[in-house]
Design an enzyme around this catalytic site. Sequence first.
Site, PDB file in Angstrom:
ATOM      1  N   LYS A  55     -10.821  -3.130  -4.505  1.00 11.10           N
ATOM      2  CA  LYS A  55     -11.709  -1.961  -4.523  1.00 11.10           C
ATOM      3  C   LYS A  55     -11.084  -0.805  -5.266  1.00 11.10           C
ATOM      4  CE  LYS A  55     -13.505  -2.699   0.147  1.00 11.10           C
ATOM      5  NZ  LYS A  55     -13.349  -2.352   1.562  1.00 11.10           N
ATOM      6  N   LYS A 113       0.819  -1.223   0.000  1.00 15.93           N
ATOM      7  CA  LYS A 113       0.000   0.000   0.000  1.00 15.93           C
ATOM      8  C   LYS A 113       0.846   1.263   0.000  1.00 15.93           C
ATOM      9  CE  LYS A 113      -4.429  -1.526   1.796  1.00 15.93           C
ATOM     10  NZ  LYS A 113      -5.460  -1.316   2.829  1.00 15.93           N
ATOM     11  N   LYS A 160      -4.862  -9.363  -7.356  1.00 18.95           N
ATOM     12  CA  LYS A 160      -6.041  -9.529  -6.508  1.00 18.95           C
ATOM     13  C   LYS A 160      -7.201  -8.651  -6.988  1.00 18.95           C
ATOM     14  CE  LYS A 160      -6.098  -7.989  -2.297  1.00 18.95           C
ATOM     15  NZ  LYS A 160      -5.784  -7.601  -0.924  1.00 18.95           N
TER      16      LYS A 160
HETATM   17  P1  AMP Z   1     -11.176  -4.935   3.051  1.00 19.35           P
HETATM   18  O1  AMP Z   1     -12.071  -4.473   1.987  1.00 19.35           O
HETATM   19  O2  AMP Z   1      -9.741  -4.766   2.725  1.00 19.35           O
HETATM   20  O3  AMP Z   1     -11.560  -4.420   4.396  1.00 19.35           O
HETATM   21  O4  AMP Z   1     -11.395  -6.516   3.117  1.00 19.35           O
HETATM   22  C1  AMP Z   1     -12.505  -7.121   3.718  1.00 19.35           C
HETATM   23  C2  AMP Z   1     -12.350  -8.616   3.705  1.00 19.35           C
HETATM   24  O5  AMP Z   1     -12.389  -9.105   2.353  1.00 19.35           O
HETATM   25  C3  AMP Z   1     -11.017  -9.095   4.289  1.00 19.35           C
HETATM   26  O6  AMP Z   1     -11.233 -10.253   5.090  1.00 19.35           O
HETATM   27  C4  AMP Z   1     -10.190  -9.424   3.079  1.00 19.35           C
HETATM   28  O7  AMP Z   1      -9.231 -10.406   3.331  1.00 19.35           O
HETATM   29  C5  AMP Z   1     -11.253  -9.921   2.093  1.00 19.35           C
HETATM   30  N1  AMP Z   1     -10.833  -9.727   0.685  1.00 19.35           N
HETATM   31  C6  AMP Z   1     -10.576  -8.542   0.071  1.00 19.35           C
HETATM   32  N2  AMP Z   1     -10.228  -8.721  -1.217  1.00 19.35           N
HETATM   33  C7  AMP Z   1     -10.271 -10.067  -1.441  1.00 19.35           C
HETATM   34  C8  AMP Z   1     -10.026 -10.894  -2.582  1.00 19.35           C
HETATM   35  N3  AMP Z   1      -9.681 -10.386  -3.767  1.00 19.35           N
HETATM   36  N4  AMP Z   1     -10.169 -12.239  -2.436  1.00 19.35           N
HETATM   37  C9  AMP Z   1     -10.530 -12.773  -1.240  1.00 19.35           C
HETATM   38  N5  AMP Z   1     -10.791 -12.054  -0.134  1.00 19.35           N
HETATM   39  C10 AMP Z   1     -10.661 -10.714  -0.218  1.00 19.35           C
END
Ligand code: AMP
Length: 333
Positions: free
Chosen positions: A201, A114, A198
């Site tokens: 968002k 990041k 990956k």
């Molecule tokens: P965040 O949006 O970073 O707060 O992520 C929320 C949850 O979604 C966390 O448990 C991440 O590990 C999971 N996550 C985010 N992106 C992915 C992805 N591409 N594949 C699997 N899990 C994801």
Amino acid sequence: MKKKIFSGVQPTGNLHLGNYLGAIKNFVELNNDSENECVFCVVDLHAITVAQDPKQLKNNIYETVATFIASGIDPQKSIIFNQSKVSAHSEAAWILSCVARMGWLNRMTQFKEKAGKDKEKASIGLYSYPVLMAADILLYDATHVPVGDDQKQHLELCRDIAQKFNNDFKVDNFFISPEPLIQKEFSRIMSLKDGTKKMSKSELSDLSRINLTDEKDQIINKIKKAKTDPLPLPSNIDELNKRPEAKNLIGIYSSLTESTLEKTVEKFSEKNFSDFKENLSQVLVEKIVPISSEIKKLLGEKKYLDEVLADGCKKAETFSSKKIKKIHEIVGF
Ligand code: AMP
Ligand code: TRP
């Protein structure tokens, strides 16, 4: 055994299929088991480790709560709240930042990704982000933490912090070392435009992800345009492992249909991508469109969402205020 579950999602917009299959789907299953006590947190303090537009942040908080509920988390069964409203999180994060070591944080790959090339310009919050995450988990004596594969390292750090605190202050088992719960079959959902990146968002191209607010036509279009390779679908796992885009799409299908990669490979062995994509779009539309409609409906009911958060905050406050009080005593405040 009764499990105590804690997990968090950042309100940074564009919640997508990776968030759903990697984390939220698991939250729903845990919520449905009456043996479990679940806490699901909208981690707004984590969100501001990178710049956020205040108005947008507020909307994103609502959208995250709406997504939890629309996906099937029942606010009567699970605690849903936002982190900034329960002050124990910030307080515990400070105390734990005096326990965590620089050397441990320096190893965190998410920070490196990041912060990018210009580490000097990253916020201190982005660097100490995993300490706040440890505070979230440890305040609730969570035994299990459902997360996507990318959060594994942060959970290991949380366990290290818990153990060091217990050792330093000679309070055996005061903090409980949590176990990660990571989807077994296919834990990392990749971009639809590049099977080695990956799904995220923050990726500029909306075609790279299926958003949980997408409508039927958008889903069909994105799958149609998803990157593939020129060969027909593989006939075995070894071949699948060499083809990132095929592996991602087969993985998404397997995860949505609660099947294994082996079975999906067998089902579509040697078929054209166009046939497979039609099947994949269909299962995606069946799963995502009802969630997407429900999110939109709930976003029209902000008063209800406010009530859910207020109720969740009250419950979270009751629990975490007791724990932080004990932390104060242990530390000597
Ligand atoms: P965040 O949006 O970073 O707060 O992520 C929320 C949850 O979604 C966390 O448990 C991440 O590990 C999971 N996550 C985010 N992106 C992915 C992805 N591409 N594949 C699997 N899990 C994801
Ligand atoms: N860091 C997690 C993510 O980016 C979000 C998070 C914050 C979290 N606090 C948590 C996840 C506590 C599990 C438990 O996805």
